[in-house]
Design an enzyme around this catalytic site. Structure first.
Site, PDB file in Angstrom:
ATOM      1  N   SER A   9       2.602   2.396 -10.539  1.00 25.63           N
ATOM      2  CA  SER A   9       1.147   2.515 -10.448  1.00 25.63           C
ATOM      3  C   SER A   9       0.655   3.433 -11.560  1.00 25.63           C
ATOM      4  O   SER A   9       1.076   4.604 -11.631  1.00 25.63           O
ATOM      5  CB  SER A   9       0.752   3.122  -9.106  1.00 25.63           C
ATOM      6  OG  SER A   9      -0.551   3.689  -9.209  1.00 25.63           O
ATOM      7  N   HIS A  34       1.019  -1.869 -11.661  1.00 26.85           N
ATOM      8  CA  HIS A  34       0.100  -1.764 -10.506  1.00 26.85           C
ATOM      9  C   HIS A  34      -1.123  -0.976 -10.947  1.00 26.85           C
ATOM     10  O   HIS A  34      -1.003   0.140 -11.466  1.00 26.85           O
ATOM     11  CB  HIS A  34       0.803  -1.074  -9.330  1.00 26.85           C
ATOM     12  CG  HIS A  34       0.013  -1.041  -8.060  1.00 26.85           C
ATOM     13  ND1 HIS A  34      -0.147  -2.149  -7.261  1.00 26.85           N
ATOM     14  CD2 HIS A  34      -0.670  -0.033  -7.462  1.00 26.85           C
ATOM     15  CE1 HIS A  34      -0.879  -1.814  -6.204  1.00 26.85           C
ATOM     16  NE2 HIS A  34      -1.208  -0.539  -6.308  1.00 26.85           N
ATOM     17  N   ASP A  36      -4.639   0.596  -9.938  1.00 24.88           N
ATOM     18  CA  ASP A  36      -5.413   1.048  -8.762  1.00 24.88           C
ATOM     19  C   ASP A  36      -6.884   1.266  -9.095  1.00 24.88           C
ATOM     20  O   ASP A  36      -7.226   2.145  -9.889  1.00 24.88           O
ATOM     21  CB  ASP A  36      -4.815   2.367  -8.245  1.00 24.88           C
ATOM     22  CG  ASP A  36      -3.555   2.145  -7.442  1.00 24.88           C
ATOM     23  OD1 ASP A  36      -2.569   2.870  -7.672  1.00 24.88           O
ATOM     24  OD2 ASP A  36      -3.556   1.226  -6.602  1.00 24.88           O
ATOM     25  N   MET A  38     -10.546   2.324  -7.753  1.00 21.76           N
ATOM     26  CA  MET A  38     -11.207   3.055  -6.667  1.00 21.76           C
ATOM     27  C   MET A  38     -12.670   3.310  -7.038  1.00 21.76           C
ATOM     28  O   MET A  38     -12.970   3.629  -8.183  1.00 21.76           O
ATOM     29  CB  MET A  38     -10.492   4.393  -6.431  1.00 21.76           C
ATOM     30  CG  MET A  38      -9.030   4.229  -6.082  1.00 21.76           C
ATOM     31  SD  MET A  38      -8.223   5.831  -5.874  1.00 21.76           S
ATOM     32  CE  MET A  38      -6.512   5.332  -5.741  1.00 21.76           C
ATOM     33  N   HIS A  67      -5.159  -3.640  -7.568  1.00 23.49           N
ATOM     34  CA  HIS A  67      -5.354  -3.258  -6.160  1.00 23.49           C
ATOM     35  C   HIS A  67      -6.772  -2.723  -6.031  1.00 23.49           C
ATOM     36  O   HIS A  67      -7.063  -1.603  -6.454  1.00 23.49           O
ATOM     37  CB  HIS A  67      -4.301  -2.197  -5.790  1.00 23.49           C
ATOM     38  CG  HIS A  67      -4.494  -1.616  -4.428  1.00 23.49           C
ATOM     39  ND1 HIS A  67      -3.801  -0.498  -4.004  1.00 23.49           N
ATOM     40  CD2 HIS A  67      -5.283  -1.970  -3.380  1.00 23.49           C
ATOM     41  CE1 HIS A  67      -4.169  -0.193  -2.769  1.00 23.49           C
ATOM     42  NE2 HIS A  67      -5.062  -1.086  -2.370  1.00 23.49           N
ATOM     43  N   MET A  69      -9.610  -1.048  -4.297  1.00 23.15           N
ATOM     44  CA  MET A  69     -10.034  -0.182  -3.199  1.00 23.15           C
ATOM     45  C   MET A  69     -11.525   0.071  -3.399  1.00 23.15           C
ATOM     46  O   MET A  69     -11.971   1.174  -3.734  1.00 23.15           O
ATOM     47  CB  MET A  69      -9.222   1.125  -3.213  1.00 23.15           C
ATOM     48  CG  MET A  69      -7.789   0.920  -2.796  1.00 23.15           C
ATOM     49  SD  MET A  69      -6.676   2.229  -3.332  1.00 23.15           S
ATOM     50  CE  MET A  69      -6.295   1.678  -4.984  1.00 23.15           C
ATOM     51  N   MET A 138       0.207  -0.593   2.964  1.00 21.64           N
ATOM     52  CA  MET A 138       0.031   0.780   2.505  1.00 21.64           C
ATOM     53  C   MET A 138       0.893   1.707   3.346  1.00 21.64           C
ATOM     54  O   MET A 138       0.813   1.696   4.583  1.00 21.64           O
ATOM     55  CB  MET A 138      -1.438   1.189   2.612  1.00 21.64           C
ATOM     56  CG  MET A 138      -2.391   0.430   1.691  1.00 21.64           C
ATOM     57  SD  MET A 138      -1.986   0.577  -0.048  1.00 21.64           S
ATOM     58  CE  MET A 138      -2.321   2.315  -0.326  1.00 21.64           C
ATOM     59  N   GLY A 143      -6.343   6.185  -1.771  1.00 17.01           N
ATOM     60  CA  GLY A 143      -7.276   7.079  -2.472  1.00 17.01           C
ATOM     61  C   GLY A 143      -6.603   8.015  -3.442  1.00 17.01           C
ATOM     62  O   GLY A 143      -7.249   8.491  -4.383  1.00 17.01           O
ATOM     63  N   PHE A 144      -5.296   8.273  -3.231  1.00 15.25           N
ATOM     64  CA  PHE A 144      -4.650   9.274  -4.096  1.00 15.25           C
ATOM     65  C   PHE A 144      -3.172   8.953  -4.317  1.00 15.25           C
ATOM     66  O   PHE A 144      -2.524   8.360  -3.445  1.00 15.25           O
ATOM     67  CB  PHE A 144      -4.768  10.674  -3.446  1.00 15.25           C
ATOM     68  CG  PHE A 144      -6.195  11.084  -3.204  1.00 15.25           C
ATOM     69  CD1 PHE A 144      -6.801  10.826  -1.975  1.00 15.25           C
ATOM     70  CD2 PHE A 144      -6.961  11.654  -4.222  1.00 15.25           C
ATOM     71  CE1 PHE A 144      -8.133  11.149  -1.758  1.00 15.25           C
ATOM     72  CE2 PHE A 144      -8.288  11.982  -4.006  1.00 15.25           C
ATOM     73  CZ  PHE A 144      -8.878  11.730  -2.771  1.00 15.25           C
ATOM     74  N   GLY A 145      -2.656   9.375  -5.460  1.00 15.18           N
ATOM     75  CA  GLY A 145      -1.214   9.300  -5.688  1.00 15.18           C
ATOM     76  C   GLY A 145      -0.571  10.570  -5.145  1.00 15.18           C
ATOM     77  O   GLY A 145      -1.251  11.513  -4.747  1.00 15.18           O
ATOM     78  N   GLY A 146       0.759  10.581  -5.123  1.00 18.09           N
ATOM     79  CA  GLY A 146       1.478  11.796  -4.771  1.00 18.09           C
ATOM     80  C   GLY A 146       1.500  12.147  -3.294  1.00 18.09           C
ATOM     81  O   GLY A 146       1.873  13.262  -2.919  1.00 18.09           O
ATOM     82  N   ASP A 176       3.251   0.215  -0.764  1.00 15.20           N
ATOM     83  CA  ASP A 176       2.523   1.044  -1.718  1.00 15.20           C
ATOM     84  C   ASP A 176       2.197   2.411  -1.120  1.00 15.20           C
ATOM     85  O   ASP A 176       1.446   2.514  -0.165  1.00 15.20           O
ATOM     86  CB  ASP A 176       1.213   0.320  -2.089  1.00 15.20           C
ATOM     87  CG  ASP A 176       0.399   1.042  -3.125  1.00 15.20           C
ATOM     88  OD1 ASP A 176      -0.707   0.558  -3.435  1.00 15.20           O
ATOM     89  OD2 ASP A 176       0.848   2.092  -3.619  1.00 15.20           O
ATOM     90  N   GLY A 177       2.850   3.439  -1.697  1.00  8.76           N
ATOM     91  CA  GLY A 177       2.481   4.793  -1.299  1.00  8.76           C
ATOM     92  C   GLY A 177       3.692   5.633  -0.946  1.00  8.76           C
ATOM     93  O   GLY A 177       4.360   5.351   0.050  1.00  8.76           O
ATOM     94  N   GLY A 178       3.972   6.643  -1.763  1.00  8.66           N
ATOM     95  CA  GLY A 178       5.061   7.573  -1.451  1.00  8.66           C
ATOM     96  C   GLY A 178       6.443   6.990  -1.613  1.00  8.66           C
ATOM     97  O   GLY A 178       7.414   7.504  -1.042  1.00  8.66           O
ATOM     98  N   GLY A 198       4.106   5.443  -8.085  1.00  8.29           N
ATOM     99  CA  GLY A 198       3.284   6.100  -9.112  1.00  8.29           C
ATOM    100  C   GLY A 198       3.902   7.418  -9.527  1.00  8.29           C
ATOM    101  O   GLY A 198       4.582   7.535 -10.548  1.00  8.29           O
ATOM    102  N   SER A 199       3.764   8.416  -8.652  1.00  7.96           N
ATOM    103  CA  SER A 199       4.222   9.776  -8.999  1.00  7.96           C
ATOM    104  C   SER A 199       5.748   9.894  -9.060  1.00  7.96           C
ATOM    105  O   SER A 199       6.283  10.825  -9.647  1.00  7.96           O
ATOM    106  CB  SER A 199       3.661  10.783  -8.000  1.00  7.96           C
ATOM    107  OG  SER A 199       3.995  10.369  -6.676  1.00  7.96           O
TER     108      SER A 199
END
Ligand code: DX5
Ligand code: ZN
Length: 221
Positions: A9, A34, A36, A38, A67, A69, A138, A143-146, A176-178, A198-199
């Site tokens: 991402s 990916h 994102d 927003m 994606h 959002m 998800m 709304g946020f990475g990390g 998607d996420g973490g 992402g992160s």
């Protein structure tokens, strides 16, 4: 073993060097970019739009997985298709007519996806499996990475894997996420085949080392 896809991402990329970043992460083994989007309305953050998609398009040959959002969602779909998106996914809460929005994405030559937040029930899938190329689960609130991976997402992934297999359709199951090297195998075991990270990747000194570590974990899943 199914074909696993790694989708970094760019939300966590260095935006001052975005062209270089996407070239480097694809050279390091990424299968998909990916992207994102927003709008600070559907989610409490504001990121990038079609102009940035158009800007990175010539730098990579791999699919760009947008994606959305954002809410409302329909108006912006043709702009992303024109800007070079290959996959466009949106949240069911962001459309008054899910079937029509999915059709709009395909009518503009892109693959269509539906995105499920941790608390969004899967019943939205009941009548649209024939219009789906991707289902995105998800494992964080958008709304946020990390953010940290929400383990309850694993049951949802398993439930969607059953639905996809029962449908006999070629639908990507993306999470998607973490996502990190230490939890990607659990997501694959649950049934995911496409992994947004992402992160875990951007900001690290060696993109290939991270992607290779993820692939080793996937090969053992
Ligand atoms: C969050 C985005 C995710 C996020 C993933 O709303 O949809 O794609 O960028 O970032 P990590 O992998 O850092 O959780
Ligand atoms: Zn995303």
């Amino acid at each position: 073993m199914s074909t696993y896809r790694i989708a970094p991402s760019i939300l966590s990329a260095d935006f001052a060097r975005l062209g270089e970043e996407v070239r480097n992460v694809v050279a390091a083994g990424a299968d998909i970019i990916h992207f994102d989007v927003m709008d600070n309305h559907y989610v409490p953050n504001l990121t990038i739009g079609p102009l940035i998609c158009e800007a990175i398009r010539p730098h990579v040959q791999v699919p760009i997985d947008v994606h959305l959002m954002v809410k409302p969602v329909d108006r912006i779909i043709p702009d992303f298709a024109k800007a070079g998106a290959n996959i466009i996914s949106f949240h069911p809460e962001a459309s008054e007519h899910i079937d029509r929005t999915l059709q709009l994405i395909r009518d503009h030559g892109c693959k269509a996806g539906l995105v499920f937040n941790p608390a969004t029930p899967l019943h939205h899938l009941e009548h649209v499996m024939d219009k789906l190329d991707l289902i995105l689960i998800m494992s964080v609130n958008p709304g946020f990475g990390g953010q940290s991976f929400i383990p309850e997402a694993l049951q949802k992934i398993a439930a969607v894997r059953k639905l996809i297999d029962a449908s006999g359709r070629d639908i990507m199951l993306e999470v998607d996420g973490g996502i990190k090297p230490d939890n990607i195998a659990a997501a694959a075991k649950a049934g995911a085949d496409t992994f947004v990270a992402g992160s875990a990747i951007f900001g690290k000194p060696d993109y290939k080392a991270v992607i290779d570590a993820m692939r080793v974990q996937l090969s053992q899943a």
